[in-house]
Design a protein around this motif. Structure first.
Motif, PDB file in Angstrom:
ATOM      1  N   THR A   1      -0.276   5.330  -4.263  1.00 23.18           N
ATOM      2  CA  THR A   1       0.326   5.362  -3.247  1.00 23.18           C
ATOM      3  C   THR A   1       1.424   4.671  -3.246  1.00 23.18           C
ATOM      4  O   THR A   1       1.961   4.007  -4.183  1.00 23.18           O
ATOM      5  CB  THR A   1      -0.594   4.335  -2.154  1.00 23.18           C
ATOM      6  OG1 THR A   1      -0.053   4.637  -0.624  1.00 23.18           O
ATOM      7  CG2 THR A   1      -0.695   3.117  -2.411  1.00 23.18           C
TER       8      THR A   1
ATOM      9  N   LEU B   1      -2.694   0.999   2.193  1.00 24.55           N
ATOM     10  CA  LEU B   1      -2.992   2.045   3.267  1.00 24.55           C
ATOM     11  C   LEU B   1      -2.004   2.115   4.140  1.00 24.55           C
ATOM     12  O   LEU B   1      -2.013   1.098   4.891  1.00 24.55           O
ATOM     13  CB  LEU B   1      -4.281   1.790   3.790  1.00 24.55           C
ATOM     14  CG  LEU B   1      -4.838   2.596   4.986  1.00 24.55           C
ATOM     15  CD1 LEU B   1      -4.971   4.008   4.694  1.00 24.55           C
ATOM     16  CD2 LEU B   1      -6.272   2.169   5.206  1.00 24.55           C
TER      17      LEU B   1
ATOM     18  N   ALA C   1      -1.393   3.313   7.085  1.00 28.06           N
ATOM     19  CA  ALA C   1      -1.609   3.299   8.368  1.00 28.06           C
ATOM     20  C   ALA C   1      -1.534   1.917   9.221  1.00 28.06           C
ATOM     21  O   ALA C   1      -1.586   0.740   8.712  1.00 28.06           O
ATOM     22  CB  ALA C   1      -3.337   3.410   8.535  1.00 28.06           C
TER      23      ALA C   1
ATOM     24  N   ARG D   1     -10.610   2.370   1.379  1.00 30.05           N
ATOM     25  CA  ARG D   1     -10.043   3.090   2.382  1.00 30.05           C
ATOM     26  C   ARG D   1      -8.802   3.857   1.969  1.00 30.05           C
ATOM     27  O   ARG D   1      -8.390   4.596   2.408  1.00 30.05           O
ATOM     28  CB  ARG D   1     -10.129   2.282   3.686  1.00 30.05           C
ATOM     29  CG  ARG D   1     -11.399   1.979   4.075  1.00 30.05           C
ATOM     30  CD  ARG D   1     -12.327   2.815   4.610  1.00 30.05           C
ATOM     31  NE  ARG D   1     -13.413   3.206   3.650  1.00 30.05           N
ATOM     32  CZ  ARG D   1     -13.623   4.438   3.237  1.00 30.05           C
ATOM     33  NH1 ARG D   1     -13.316   5.362   3.949  1.00 30.05           N
ATOM     34  NH2 ARG D   1     -14.733   4.815   2.245  1.00 30.05           N
TER      35      ARG D   1
ATOM     36  N   TYR E   1      -7.789   7.710   1.922  1.00 24.13           N
ATOM     37  CA  TYR E   1      -6.572   8.054   2.554  1.00 24.13           C
ATOM     38  C   TYR E   1      -5.726   9.002   1.517  1.00 24.13           C
ATOM     39  O   TYR E   1      -5.156  10.045   1.874  1.00 24.13           O
ATOM     40  CB  TYR E   1      -5.997   7.000   3.265  1.00 24.13           C
ATOM     41  CG  TYR E   1      -4.805   7.474   4.101  1.00 24.13           C
ATOM     42  CD1 TYR E   1      -4.965   8.047   5.167  1.00 24.13           C
ATOM     43  CD2 TYR E   1      -3.526   7.426   3.625  1.00 24.13           C
ATOM     44  CE1 TYR E   1      -4.055   8.211   5.999  1.00 24.13           C
ATOM     45  CE2 TYR E   1      -2.405   7.929   4.304  1.00 24.13           C
ATOM     46  CZ  TYR E   1      -2.746   8.204   5.730  1.00 24.13           C
ATOM     47  OH  TYR E   1      -1.649   8.849   6.429  1.00 24.13           O
TER      48      TYR E   1
ATOM     49  N   GLY F   1      -6.197  12.150   3.112  1.00 25.28           N
ATOM     50  CA  GLY F   1      -5.301  12.005   4.573  1.00 25.28           C
ATOM     51  C   GLY F   1      -6.348  11.293   5.734  1.00 25.28           C
ATOM     52  O   GLY F   1      -5.681  11.334   6.789  1.00 25.28           O
ATOM     53  N   ASP F   2      -7.441  10.928   5.571  1.00 24.94           N
ATOM     54  CA  ASP F   2      -8.429  10.324   6.350  1.00 24.94           C
ATOM     55  C   ASP F   2      -9.072   9.217   5.704  1.00 24.94           C
ATOM     56  O   ASP F   2      -9.806   9.141   4.674  1.00 24.94           O
ATOM     57  CB  ASP F   2      -9.452  11.519   6.555  1.00 24.94           C
ATOM     58  CG  ASP F   2     -10.538  10.769   7.661  1.00 24.94           C
ATOM     59  OD1 ASP F   2     -10.632   9.689   7.946  1.00 24.94           O
ATOM     60  OD2 ASP F   2     -11.450  11.642   8.242  1.00 24.94           O
ATOM     61  N   TYR F   3      -8.757   8.029   6.295  1.00 23.05           N
ATOM     62  CA  TYR F   3      -9.149   6.739   5.824  1.00 23.05           C
ATOM     63  C   TYR F   3     -10.607   6.363   6.026  1.00 23.05           C
ATOM     64  O   TYR F   3     -11.359   5.371   5.578  1.00 23.05           O
ATOM     65  CB  TYR F   3      -8.225   5.489   6.456  1.00 23.05           C
ATOM     66  CG  TYR F   3      -8.233   5.604   7.815  1.00 23.05           C
ATOM     67  CD1 TYR F   3      -9.161   4.986   8.732  1.00 23.05           C
ATOM     68  CD2 TYR F   3      -7.000   5.827   8.173  1.00 23.05           C
ATOM     69  CE1 TYR F   3      -9.036   4.867   9.995  1.00 23.05           C
ATOM     70  CE2 TYR F   3      -6.564   5.868   9.720  1.00 23.05           C
ATOM     71  CZ  TYR F   3      -7.751   5.429  10.395  1.00 23.05           C
ATOM     72  OH  TYR F   3      -7.465   5.306  11.850  1.00 23.05           O
TER      73      TYR F   3
END
Ligand code: HEM
Ligand SMILES: C[C@H]1O[C@@H](n2cnc3c(N)ncnc32)[C@H](O)[C@@H]1O
Ligand code: SF4
Length: 351
Positions: free
Chosen positions: A187, A279, A281, A327, A331, A335-337
């Motif tokens: 990431t 993450l 988000a 998580r 992600y 693209g979905d945690y």
């Protein structure tokens, strides 16, 4: 009305996104350019006030490189005065005895130094700067000379997997309190490093090895960003006929894999509150809402606290309450945690 969640036990705070290094795996932007929109000293203190009035977590001053921020000592002192246990996470290259003395005076209780190799060839290759390893070792010398507790943080990739036993030996002989391993999350600037991640079978092997090492060392060994450890610990204990309890397994017995949003969160240099630094988000921003409000009410955090929402293999897994998968890695991959952890080899009993 639903019950209020427990306050966090640990907050990692990116004091600045600036850094004197630019490691290839970095979850952050980490360049030496002046950060835009960084919380100023007053805003930073307001954040500390909010945290201290809400709970009493360990506050990790992180970055970027926290030592490039001139008010790092003032903020550490402020947090300490508010009753928080304040620790510092650094690459170690900017530490000398004078700096360590100032950190001590500011009440810093422990310093983590990142070592991503057992020698300069691996570490410097990873961190992109020749001399980074020697500088970090000089930093450790300064910590020792001033009697500051320290721990080693190591990010595991294919490059250094074989060196982990040597890093453990080194941490022991250097007199570290702890060795915390991080497993690479592709990431930030490290987004394209999926090839550097160790394969799932290697995760399994290194975490079994870690479990065994705990029996033979007084060093505190912690696997961060490796939620599978908490499954592996239980599988091993079952084989050994040992019940997992604080007495047998220490703090690990009552902790769990991913703590993001349940006991841990990350606050970015611009005040975004995230489940963890890996993450991207956002639960809220402390310029718009108080920290406590975000922690208690954000939809994102409340989703992460509800393990019944986990999808795929993680959703069916009998270990979901103690592991929960990473998580951030889910992600990064989908693209979905809430999706399944992509680096887990285990097949849940329920099909
Ligand atoms: C003693 C109990 C501790 C626990 C339970 C703990 C747990 C954690 C957890 C859960 C994370 C987040 C990674 C994730 O989302 O899974 C984390 C990150 C981290 N921890 Fe710890 N930690 C502890 C102590 C420390 C100490 C004493 C230091 C430093 C002196 C430290 C340095 C770090 C750093 C640098 C990160 C990465 C944060 C970032 O993104 O910059 N930890 N830790
Ligand atoms: C704070 C700790 O986080 C590590 N770190 C930085 N970026 C990443 C990433 N993408 N994945 C895992 N660990 C990372 C640093 O190397 C440091 O040791
Ligand atoms: S990992 Fe730490 S030292 Fe390396 S570039 Fe990122 S912030 Fe800087």
């Amino acid at each position: 009305m639903s019950e209020e969640p427990n306050p966090p036990r640990l907050i990692a705070w990116e004091l600045t996104s600036r850094c004197n290094l630019s490691c290839m795996h970095c979850r952050g932007a980490s360049t030496d350019e002046k950060a835009i929109g960084e919380l100023d000293t007053f805003e930073a203190k307001t954040f500390i006030d909010q945290v201290a009035s809400f709970g009493s977590p360990i506050l990790i001053l992180s970055g970027g490189e926290p030592l490039v921020r001139p008010d790092v000592y003032e903020l550490a002192r402020y947090g300490t005065n508010k009753g928080l246990r304040v620790v510092l996470a650094t690459n170690g290259t900017l530490l000398d005895r004078e700096t360590v003395r100032k950190l001590k005076e500011a009440g810093i209780k422990r310093v983590s130094i990142s070592l991503d190799g057992a020698d300069s060839a691996t570490h410097d290759g990873f961190r992109g700067v020749k001399g980074a390893f020697d500088k970090a070792m000089e930093g450790i010398d300064a910590l020792k000379a001033e009697g500051m507790d320290f721990q080693i943080n190591t990010t595991i990739t294919k490059r250094n997997l074989g060196e982990i036993p040597r890093i453990l030996k080194m941490a022991t002989s250097l007199g570290a309190e702890a060795l915390h391993i991080f497993l690479l999350v592709p990431t930030g600037r490290g987004e394209n490093l999926a090839d550097e991640e160790i394969p799932p079978a290697e995760y399994e092997r290194i975490l079994h090895w870690f479990y065994e090492q705990k029996k033979h060392t007084s060093l505190e060994l912690k696997a961060t960003c490796a939620p599978h450890y908490f499954r592996i610990m239980r599988q091993c204990a079952e084989k050994e006929g040992v019940e997992v309890s604080i007495k047998t397994h220490g703090f690990d017995a009552v902790s769990r894999g991913c703590l993001g949003g349940t006991a841990f969160c990350f606050v970015s240099s611009t005040g975004d509150v995230q489940p963890c630094g890996y993450l991207p988000a956002i639960a809220g921003n402390i310029r718009q809402q108080s920290f406590g409000e975000i922690w208690n009410n954000s939809t994102l955090f409340n989703e992460l606290r509800d393990f019944s929402l986990l999808k795929g293999k993680c959703g069916k897994c009998e270990y979901k309450n103690v592991c929960g998968g990473c998580r951030a890695r889910a992600y990064a991959a989908t693209g979905d945690y809430l999706e399944e952890e992509p680096y887990c080899i285990y097949h849940p009993r329920q099909k």
